[in-house]
Design a protein around this motif. Sequence first.
Motif, PDB file in Angstrom:
ATOM      1  N   VAL A 106      -5.045   5.280  57.598  1.00  0.00           N
ATOM      2  CA  VAL A 106      -4.186   4.135  57.902  1.00  0.00           C
ATOM      3  C   VAL A 106      -4.174   3.651  58.511  1.00  0.00           C
ATOM      4  O   VAL A 106      -2.574   4.245  59.381  1.00  0.00           O
ATOM      5  CB  VAL A 106      -3.388   4.153  56.606  1.00  0.00           C
ATOM      6  CG1 VAL A 106      -2.518   2.892  56.553  1.00  0.00           C
ATOM      7  CG2 VAL A 106      -4.083   4.556  55.437  1.00  0.00           C
ATOM      8  N   GLU A 107      -4.540   2.501  59.311  1.00  0.00           N
ATOM      9  CA  GLU A 107      -3.660   1.855  60.846  1.00  0.00           C
ATOM     10  C   GLU A 107      -2.544   0.620  60.643  1.00  0.00           C
ATOM     11  O   GLU A 107      -2.352   1.237  61.770  1.00  0.00           O
ATOM     12  CB  GLU A 107      -4.862   1.741  62.184  1.00  0.00           C
ATOM     13  CG  GLU A 107      -6.213   3.280  61.930  1.00  0.00           C
ATOM     14  CD  GLU A 107      -6.768   3.297  62.754  1.00  0.00           C
ATOM     15  OE1 GLU A 107      -7.506   1.697  63.506  1.00  0.00           O
ATOM     16  OE2 GLU A 107      -7.995   3.778  62.518  1.00  0.00           O
ATOM     17  N   HIS A 108      -2.907   0.249  59.818  1.00  0.00           N
ATOM     18  CA  HIS A 108      -2.100  -0.982  59.913  1.00  0.00           C
ATOM     19  C   HIS A 108      -1.996  -1.068  58.344  1.00  0.00           C
ATOM     20  O   HIS A 108      -2.610  -1.573  57.863  1.00  0.00           O
ATOM     21  CB  HIS A 108      -2.978  -2.474  60.817  1.00  0.00           C
ATOM     22  CG  HIS A 108      -2.193  -3.811  60.514  1.00  0.00           C
ATOM     23  ND1 HIS A 108      -1.241  -3.823  61.250  1.00  0.00           N
ATOM     24  CD2 HIS A 108      -2.304  -4.575  59.185  1.00  0.00           C
ATOM     25  CE1 HIS A 108      -0.731  -4.720  60.468  1.00  0.00           C
ATOM     26  NE2 HIS A 108      -1.554  -5.759  59.731  1.00  0.00           N
ATOM     27  N   VAL A 109      -0.558  -2.052  58.449  1.00  0.00           N
ATOM     28  CA  VAL A 109       0.215  -1.894  57.103  1.00  0.00           C
ATOM     29  C   VAL A 109       1.233  -2.641  57.434  1.00  0.00           C
ATOM     30  O   VAL A 109       1.671  -3.091  58.875  1.00  0.00           O
ATOM     31  CB  VAL A 109       1.078  -0.992  56.655  1.00  0.00           C
ATOM     32  CG1 VAL A 109       1.481  -1.242  55.745  1.00  0.00           C
ATOM     33  CG2 VAL A 109      -0.277   0.589  56.255  1.00  0.00           C
ATOM     34  N   ALA A 110       1.250  -4.389  56.683  1.00  0.00           N
ATOM     35  CA  ALA A 110       1.961  -5.181  57.064  1.00  0.00           C
ATOM     36  C   ALA A 110       2.247  -5.457  55.349  1.00  0.00           C
ATOM     37  O   ALA A 110       1.321  -5.707  54.024  1.00  0.00           O
ATOM     38  CB  ALA A 110       1.661  -5.927  57.951  1.00  0.00           C
ATOM     39  N   THR A 111       3.694  -5.725  55.655  1.00  0.00           N
ATOM     40  CA  THR A 111       4.077  -6.817  53.299  1.00  0.00           C
ATOM     41  C   THR A 111       4.793  -8.549  54.091  1.00  0.00           C
ATOM     42  O   THR A 111       5.355  -8.106  55.229  1.00  0.00           O
ATOM     43  CB  THR A 111       4.862  -5.897  52.650  1.00  0.00           C
ATOM     44  OG1 THR A 111       6.430  -5.776  53.083  1.00  0.00           O
ATOM     45  CG2 THR A 111       4.381  -4.396  52.813  1.00  0.00           C
ATOM     46  N   TRP A 112       4.255  -9.537  54.269  1.00  0.00           N
ATOM     47  CA  TRP A 112       5.391 -10.397  53.587  1.00  0.00           C
ATOM     48  C   TRP A 112       5.480 -11.411  52.463  1.00  0.00           C
ATOM     49  O   TRP A 112       4.729 -11.668  51.785  1.00  0.00           O
ATOM     50  CB  TRP A 112       4.682 -11.399  54.999  1.00  0.00           C
ATOM     51  CG  TRP A 112       3.536 -11.362  54.813  1.00  0.00           C
ATOM     52  CD1 TRP A 112       2.880 -13.332  54.289  1.00  0.00           C
ATOM     53  CD2 TRP A 112       2.300 -11.340  54.828  1.00  0.00           C
ATOM     54  NE1 TRP A 112       2.119 -13.017  53.776  1.00  0.00           N
ATOM     55  CE2 TRP A 112       0.967 -12.423  53.949  1.00  0.00           C
ATOM     56  CE3 TRP A 112       2.036  -9.919  54.610  1.00  0.00           C
ATOM     57  CZ2 TRP A 112      -0.226 -11.872  53.683  1.00  0.00           C
ATOM     58  CZ3 TRP A 112       0.376  -9.717  54.801  1.00  0.00           C
ATOM     59  CH2 TRP A 112      -1.092 -11.119  54.560  1.00  0.00           C
ATOM     60  N   PRO A 113       6.756 -12.278  52.538  1.00  0.00           N
ATOM     61  CA  PRO A 113       7.437 -12.861  51.334  1.00  0.00           C
ATOM     62  C   PRO A 113       6.117 -14.141  51.503  1.00  0.00           C
ATOM     63  O   PRO A 113       5.742 -15.230  51.942  1.00  0.00           O
ATOM     64  CB  PRO A 113       8.524 -12.780  51.277  1.00  0.00           C
ATOM     65  CG  PRO A 113       8.368 -13.169  53.215  1.00  0.00           C
ATOM     66  CD  PRO A 113       8.019 -12.174  53.290  1.00  0.00           C
TER      67      PRO A 113
END
Length: 382
Positions: free
Chosen positions: A235-242
């Motif tokens: 798992v290299e990239h993780v992003a969360t955004w509203p």
Amino acid sequence: MTEPGKRIRIAVAGLGIIARTVHLPLLQRRGDLFEIVALGDLSPTRVVELGGRYGVEPGRRYTDAAAMLADGGYDALLLATSGSHGELAAAALRAGLPVLSEKPLAYTLAEAARLTELSGGAPALMVGYMKQYDPAVAEAARLLDEWGGAERVHAVEVSVLHAGGDRQLAFANLPPAPADVPPAEVARLRAADAALLDAAVGADPGARTLYQILINSISHDLSLLRLFTGAPATVEHVATWPLTPDGPAEPSVEISGRLPGGARYGIRWLNLPDYPAYRETVTLHHARGSLELVFPSPYLLNAPTTLTLVESHGGGERRAAFRSVTEAFEQELVAFHAMVTAGAPPLTGIAEGATDVRTSQQVVRRFGELTGAAIGGEAASS
């Protein structure tokens, strides 16, 4: 284990949306394989209503799942309660009952380890990933095998447009949520789940929200990756955004990394409450072309998943489509019956369910590394 082909008596714990719209109607449809003999839910209203609809005797309608387990009188248990299913699944396995558990199987790896110990290594529990039993998914797996298997995959792209529940369920005309669920019991269950979340990922609110999206929804896509290519290697990239600064509490999620054979995967789960309809696309790109699966809303029984094959042909491009109205949830029940009566291993049992929990915790840990969020519990070292 009962004899192959025998009609098995089944109890259902949890009478919410998935039980009302999917499991109970299909258990009734497959009366050749199942007899619904007990129902359990925190709401007395739900138990009475659905007990009457499905012919369950008044004495076999429960507002306490533990009491339903203690009374017995059935061959298998379907778990569709909210939150972690680790505790009730463990109680069922102790009683010698095979279990079909809706996801999430558990919040923690410790719960999964306990279930493994109780199962004794035998096929005793199936996790409800119905997409694995979809005829279009089975056809995609067959084609992929023809082309040389997982090692021929170059990339997998997943896109989920997650419409709001009201959009997904408008057709069902469900009654309002009952008001007779005991507040003290709700508080107890929420406290138990909160403690499990602490044990899984720690106290950071963003990490907990991400983890719940993973184990409640994105786990379906992790299960498909396992089926086609094996679980993610990294798992290299993780992003969360509203969606907007004052938008819904659940953010959108993006994850990417490497698969076991060196291929790449990318998952984009977009929380879009006002989107017109749920849509999920899983595309496998390989040396000879692509396999694209488009899934409809999971609550629409017998709505076909479309598999589109794209490959080189005669110096050009050939496209072919595969569709089947055979219901994936129904195929899952048939497979569960085979597990109970003949010991057939499920596509996702306890070990595979634990793999998805571990992957979800790895996603949360990487989220912490990238954002500075304080990650605790099992995820800190998973």
